[in-house]
Enzyme design. Structure first.
Site, PDB file in Angstrom:
ATOM      1  N   THR A   1       0.924  -1.332  -0.063  1.00  0.00           N
ATOM      2  CA  THR A   1      -0.211  -0.022   0.073  1.00  0.00           C
ATOM      3  C   THR A   1       0.873   1.324  -0.084  1.00  0.00           C
ATOM      4  O   THR A   1       0.729   2.194  -0.646  1.00  0.00           O
ATOM      5  CB  THR A   1      -1.020   0.009   1.207  1.00  0.00           C
ATOM      6  OG1 THR A   1      -1.651  -1.002   1.136  1.00  0.00           O
ATOM      7  CG2 THR A   1      -1.805   1.217   1.239  1.00  0.00           C
TER       8      THR A   1
ATOM      9  N   SER B   1       1.289  -8.776  -2.163  1.00  0.00           N
ATOM     10  CA  SER B   1       0.121  -8.086  -2.192  1.00  0.00           C
ATOM     11  C   SER B   1      -0.891  -9.126  -2.323  1.00  0.00           C
ATOM     12  O   SER B   1      -1.669  -9.222  -3.181  1.00  0.00           O
ATOM     13  CB  SER B   1      -0.047  -6.922  -3.338  1.00  0.00           C
ATOM     14  OG  SER B   1      -1.149  -6.164  -3.392  1.00  0.00           O
TER      15      SER B   1
ATOM     16  N   CYS C   1      -5.894 -13.013   4.349  1.00  0.00           N
ATOM     17  CA  CYS C   1      -6.926 -13.473   4.882  1.00  0.00           C
ATOM     18  C   CYS C   1      -7.906 -14.490   4.319  1.00  0.00           C
ATOM     19  O   CYS C   1      -8.513 -14.871   4.980  1.00  0.00           O
ATOM     20  CB  CYS C   1      -7.667 -11.926   5.462  1.00  0.00           C
ATOM     21  SG  CYS C   1      -6.674 -10.944   6.263  1.00  0.00           S
TER      22      CYS C   1
ATOM     23  N   ILE D   1      13.728   6.223   8.979  1.00  0.00           N
ATOM     24  CA  ILE D   1      13.411   4.841   8.893  1.00  0.00           C
ATOM     25  C   ILE D   1      11.933   4.810   9.675  1.00  0.00           C
ATOM     26  O   ILE D   1      11.858   5.216  10.805  1.00  0.00           O
ATOM     27  CB  ILE D   1      14.427   4.109   9.614  1.00  0.00           C
ATOM     28  CG1 ILE D   1      15.863   3.863   8.765  1.00  0.00           C
ATOM     29  CG2 ILE D   1      13.928   2.584   9.639  1.00  0.00           C
ATOM     30  CD1 ILE D   1      16.768   2.958   9.605  1.00  0.00           C
TER      31      ILE D   1
ATOM     32  N   ALA E   1       8.118   2.691  10.035  1.00  0.00           N
ATOM     33  CA  ALA E   1       7.725   1.297  10.280  1.00  0.00           C
ATOM     34  C   ALA E   1       6.052   1.120  10.263  1.00  0.00           C
ATOM     35  O   ALA E   1       5.483   2.013  10.747  1.00  0.00           O
ATOM     36  CB  ALA E   1       8.231   0.446  11.325  1.00  0.00           C
TER      37      ALA E   1
ATOM     38  N   TYR F   1     -34.244   2.276   7.470  1.00  0.00           N
ATOM     39  CA  TYR F   1     -35.027   1.157   7.971  1.00  0.00           C
ATOM     40  C   TYR F   1     -36.072   0.821   6.870  1.00  0.00           C
ATOM     41  O   TYR F   1     -36.548   1.635   6.101  1.00  0.00           O
ATOM     42  CB  TYR F   1     -35.724   1.772   9.205  1.00  0.00           C
ATOM     43  CG  TYR F   1     -37.096   0.884   9.383  1.00  0.00           C
ATOM     44  CD1 TYR F   1     -37.061  -0.398   9.744  1.00  0.00           C
ATOM     45  CD2 TYR F   1     -38.428   1.538   9.362  1.00  0.00           C
ATOM     46  CE1 TYR F   1     -38.245  -1.314  10.045  1.00  0.00           C
ATOM     47  CE2 TYR F   1     -39.418   0.711   9.664  1.00  0.00           C
ATOM     48  CZ  TYR F   1     -39.465  -0.541  10.110  1.00  0.00           C
ATOM     49  OH  TYR F   1     -40.557  -1.318   9.941  1.00  0.00           O
TER      50      TYR F   1
ATOM     51  N   LYS G   1     -36.605   0.398  15.507  1.00  0.00           N
ATOM     52  CA  LYS G   1     -35.571   0.470  16.596  1.00  0.00           C
ATOM     53  C   LYS G   1     -34.460  -0.421  16.305  1.00  0.00           C
ATOM     54  O   LYS G   1     -34.338  -1.488  16.474  1.00  0.00           O
ATOM     55  CB  LYS G   1     -36.231   0.277  17.957  1.00  0.00           C
ATOM     56  CG  LYS G   1     -37.283   1.067  18.487  1.00  0.00           C
ATOM     57  CD  LYS G   1     -37.851   1.020  19.831  1.00  0.00           C
ATOM     58  CE  LYS G   1     -38.748   1.868  20.327  1.00  0.00           C
ATOM     59  NZ  LYS G   1     -39.438   1.563  21.493  1.00  0.00           N
TER      60      LYS G   1
END
Length: 825
Positions: free
Chosen positions: A14, A38, A42, A279, A281, A428, A436
């Site tokens: 990224t 890249s 997951c 530097i 991170a 809704y 609600k």
């Protein structure tokens, strides 16, 4: 300007892409020690399980495509082995072992984290894996394909561990999960993990909690691995996956003299710059102050890593212009059909850090209950007990979990309170939410706790104080009969005002219902009537029962393939594969809470002939657990049961023993019991209903014939005005007006004895006479009032409770002839 980035996944990739967008002219070098950059790490478990069919879909960009698009020098299989900050150079090792030097102007470290692999005996055996990258995935996938894996042990029940358990199960592998803690998914509280435990067991996963692995050995036949646990048990496996955590990869930074923080991660400032100038991170390797506590912590999540990558690119290219706000830890996981998500701080973390907090638990639905397929959703909030500042939220359900946690996470990151949840506007329409929304309901409940309008008690507090309080179950008798907290007295909400004499004022009270709403209403009634020490159980019986329910003992047997209905020997009755020519009567009970589904089944069974089948689909997990017990007590047969995406399908066959009574399959075929209640003494009436309930619980047909003084037990508290002659009025003045006025047969002492008896019953957790009477009716006990006695004593039908039928001696003799026990009391 020359930028060099170490690590090509998540934050590193990224940052590289953002740097090119910000600075078109500079040189950018991306170094990755693996073969891939890249990629969707997951998604790795889902590729292993076959949910993601094509391996290429995991690779967001190839080194060649990424390098061409962004004009970046991408070098895979190039590992940085040393950093020389003084000269701004790197030592890099190629795949063939040769080394070279590379200079930089600004350097970004994105090395990620490494899986923990403890030094246990046998840890090096073939078939023991960790999962962190594409290479790990390829090895596991090849092992599954080549080795005919039937059994797997997953060590560790975090997000990756449970996702792998599901996907291995999806691939047809029997799975055991071993976890050292007392719950799965450490970021959430135990009460929220309890439903996940039940769901895993329902899916056939063998769950070993509070167990640690001590060693691994080859199986004696040489085919597989034997996993030994600290309890002395052992589990056979063809594959073992270690998922017991990760550690930040900080060796490179440490050797370069870069500062490490309190938690062992790379220390960075608010601009994500390390202790060494130029530097920076990002990602799993860094520690950063938690926005809510100010304490440094490690956060192994993809979303913060990507955000950090964007911020650090701006700071590297433009000068330290952007401050990183920190991450609160918002995560989500799919565990079979359940979705589990959390954000911020759980109660156990707040307690661990000594922070003052309060919590609330609310049970709702994914959308409007009257719209089809409304699925249950449980939401827990943690917040400051005075200001209402939100600390965290956890949600478990089947649909709509993600959007609720995402909304709450936004409120928390901006320093919001529970009152912000009340004010949040939600879209809704019945298919998507309720007027609600569960978020708003959670906010209202939390605000009531803060204001003191709803003094509350958690399930854990109640467990510690259960012997020191009086428990009032405000649910219906039907719900109460299906299970309650030991010692609780059933006083249904709608009867509470008429039964205040059953509720002591001199002792601490805890009221509860199924999910908390009726408990709150009962609490408000009692507080309005002068009671002072009354607390409502947070989350109601649903939360309490899930938290205290024992898990079945795991076995080393193979689990069923995912989605297969259960049959006899696996939690249901025999004959699952039998086919009937007539399609079953189908009932949709989705959205109904207990006892709604079981009552629907009862109504349906009363309409079908013996041998016919009823199929009911419900979203109440409690119904699925209770179905087998209900069938055993009613003489019906549980043919099959299975669940999918929060919908529990149960197939029940009406017992053929009920052929003589086609309208009501409520007995197991044994002879009935008949009782005659002649007395209106409190103790004798109690004995009558205890006996009747006991007989009814075994499936017997039970009738109680109320005659003469026994009719007083059936009188309503609030009776309508009726016309009576002079003798009827005299009897009315001399006799007890209702069951609440009954006296003891011995030691009544002008009413003191009966009051003392009722007090002792409450203290000992014995149900009141009125509660026992309601339970008898709920179990189908027949109440018959003697017509002749009513006429003699001037008692009108309207004065008796509605469920009573009126009969004479012939009615009694018919019932007595059908019974093998007749009692006169």
């Amino acid at each position: 300007m020359k930028y060099v980035i170490i690590g090509g996944v998540a934050g590193g990739a990224t940052a590289a892409a953002r740097l090119r967008r910000v600075d078109e002219q500079s040189d950018i070098v991306l170094l990755e020690r693996g073969k891939y950059i890249s990629y969707a790490n997951c998604g790795l478990p889902y590729y292993i399980g076959g949910v993601i069919g094509e391996r290429e879909k995991l690779l967001v960009q190839t080194p060649a495509s990424f390098g061409k698009r962004f004009r970046i020098d991408v070098r895979v299989e190039n590992e940085v082995v040393a950093i020389q900050p003084d000269t701004k150079t790197l030592t890099i090792r190629r795949a063939d072992g040769s080394e070279y030097a590379e200079s930089y102007d600004k350097l970004l470290l994105s090395p990620g984290a490494s899986p923990v692999r403890p030094p246990l005996e046998g840890i090096g055996l073939e078939g023991i894996f960790t999962l962190r990258n594409v290479e790990d995935t390829d090895r596991i996938k090849a092992w599954l394909t080549d080795k005919d894996v039937k059994r797997a042990v997953v060590v560790g029940a975090g997000f990756i561990g449970l996702e792998m358990a599901e996907n291995l199960h999806h691939a047809g592998v029997a799975v055991s999960v071993v976890e050292m803690g007392n719950q799965v998914m450490a970021p959430i509280d135990f009460s929220m993990a309890a439903p996940v435990h039940q769901h895993l067991v329902q899916k056939g996963v063998s769950l070993y909690l509070e167990e640690g692995v001590t060693r691994f050995e080859p199986e004696t036949d040489g085919k597989g691995i034997r996993v030994f646990l600290k309890s002395g048990k052992s589990i056979g496996a063809d594959l073992v996956l270690l998922s017991i955590g990760v550690r930040p990869a900080t060796e490179l930074a440490k050797s370069a003299g870069i500062k490490l923080g309190e938690t062992g991660g790379i220390w960075v400032d608010e601009h994500l710059e390390t202790s060494v100038k130029d530097i920076y991170a990002v990602g799993d390797a860094i520690e950063y102050p938690h926005p809510l506590t100010g304490k440094p912590w490690l956060n192994y999540l993809a979303n913060p890593a990507n955000r950090q990558g964007r911020i650090v690119a701006d700071n590297m290219a433009l000068g330290n212009t952007t401050v990183y706000e920190g991450a609160i830890g918002t995560s989500i996981a799919k565990v079979f059909d359940l979705t589990v998500a959390s954000t911020g701080l759980a109660a156990k973390r707040l307690k661990q850090w000594g922070m003052e907090y309060q919590s609330s638990v609310t049970h709702g639905a994914s959308h409007a209950g009257y719209y089809p397929d409304a699925l249950p959703l449980t939401l827990k909030l943690t917040f400051h007990p005075k200001t209402g500042k939100l600390y965290g939220a956890q949600c478990v359900g089947y649909e709509g979990v993600d959007k609720r946690i995402d909304q709450i996470a936004g409120v928390i990151k901006r320093g919001g309170t529970v009152y912000d949840l009340m004010e949040t506007e939600h879209t809704y329409a019945p298919p998507f939410s309720s007027a609600k929304d569960p978020i708003a309901i959670a906010g209202y409940v939390a605000s009531n706790i803060i204001s003191g309008a709803m003094p509350a008690i958690s399930w854990r507090e109640l467990e510690a104080k259960k012997d020191k309080v009086v428990l009032i179950d405000a649910r219906t008798p039907e719900e109460y009969a299906f299970g309650t907290i030991p010692g609780a007295v059933n006083v249904p909400l709608d009867e509470l005002r008429d039964r205040l004499s059953d509720v002591p004022k001199d002792r601490p009270l805890v009221v509860f219902c199924a999910v908390g709403l009726r408990g709150y209403l009962a609490q408000r009634i009692l507080l309005g009537r002068g009671y002072r020490n009354v607390r409502n159980l947070i989350g109601g019986y649903k939360t309490y029962s899930a938290a205290v329910a024992p898990l079945p003992r795991p076995t080393d047997k193979l689990a069923m393939p995912a989605g297969r209905p259960q049959a006899e020997g696996e939690g249901a009755s025999a004959g699952m594969t039998e086919q009937t020519a007539v399609a079953p009567l189908r009932i949709n009970a989705c959205g109904l809470q207990c006892p709604g589904p079981i009552m629907k089944v009862k109504q349906a069974m009363d309409t079908v002939a013996p041998g016919a089948r009823v199929e009911i689909v419900a979203t109440d997990a409690g119904f699925a657990r209770d179905a087998a017990a209900w069938c055993r007590t009613t003489g019906n047969r549980l043919v099959s049961q299975h669940d999918e995406k929060g919908r529990y399908t149960v197939l029940i066959e009406k017992g053929k023993e009920c052929e003589a009574q086609p309208a009501a399959c409520a007995t197991t075929g044994g002879k009935g019991k008949t009782l005659i209640l002649f007395s209106d003494d409190l103790d004798k009436a109690l004995a009558t209903f205890v006996l009747a309930n006991g007989a009814a619980a075994t499936g017997q047909k039970v009738s109680i014939f109320f005659t003469f003084w026994g009719l007083n037990v059936l009188k309503k508290v609030r009776k309508p005005a009726v016309q009576k002659d002079i003798f009827g009025k005299m009897f009315g003045m001399m006799l007890p007006s209702s069951s609440l006025k009954l006296k003891l047969s011995k030691m009544n002492m002008m009413g003191l004895g009966s009051r003392m008896m009722r007090m002792l019953m409450r203290r000992k957790g014995v149900d009141s006479l009125e509660s026992l009477r309601d339970q008898a009716l709920a179990q189908g006990v027949e109440f018959i009032a003697c017509q002749m006695s009513m006429d003699m004593m001037g008692i009108c039908r309207e004065e008796l409770i509605d469920q009573v039928t009126v009969g004479g001696v012939a009615t009694y003799m018919e019932r007595a002839d059908e019974a093998n026990v007749n009692l006169f009391i």
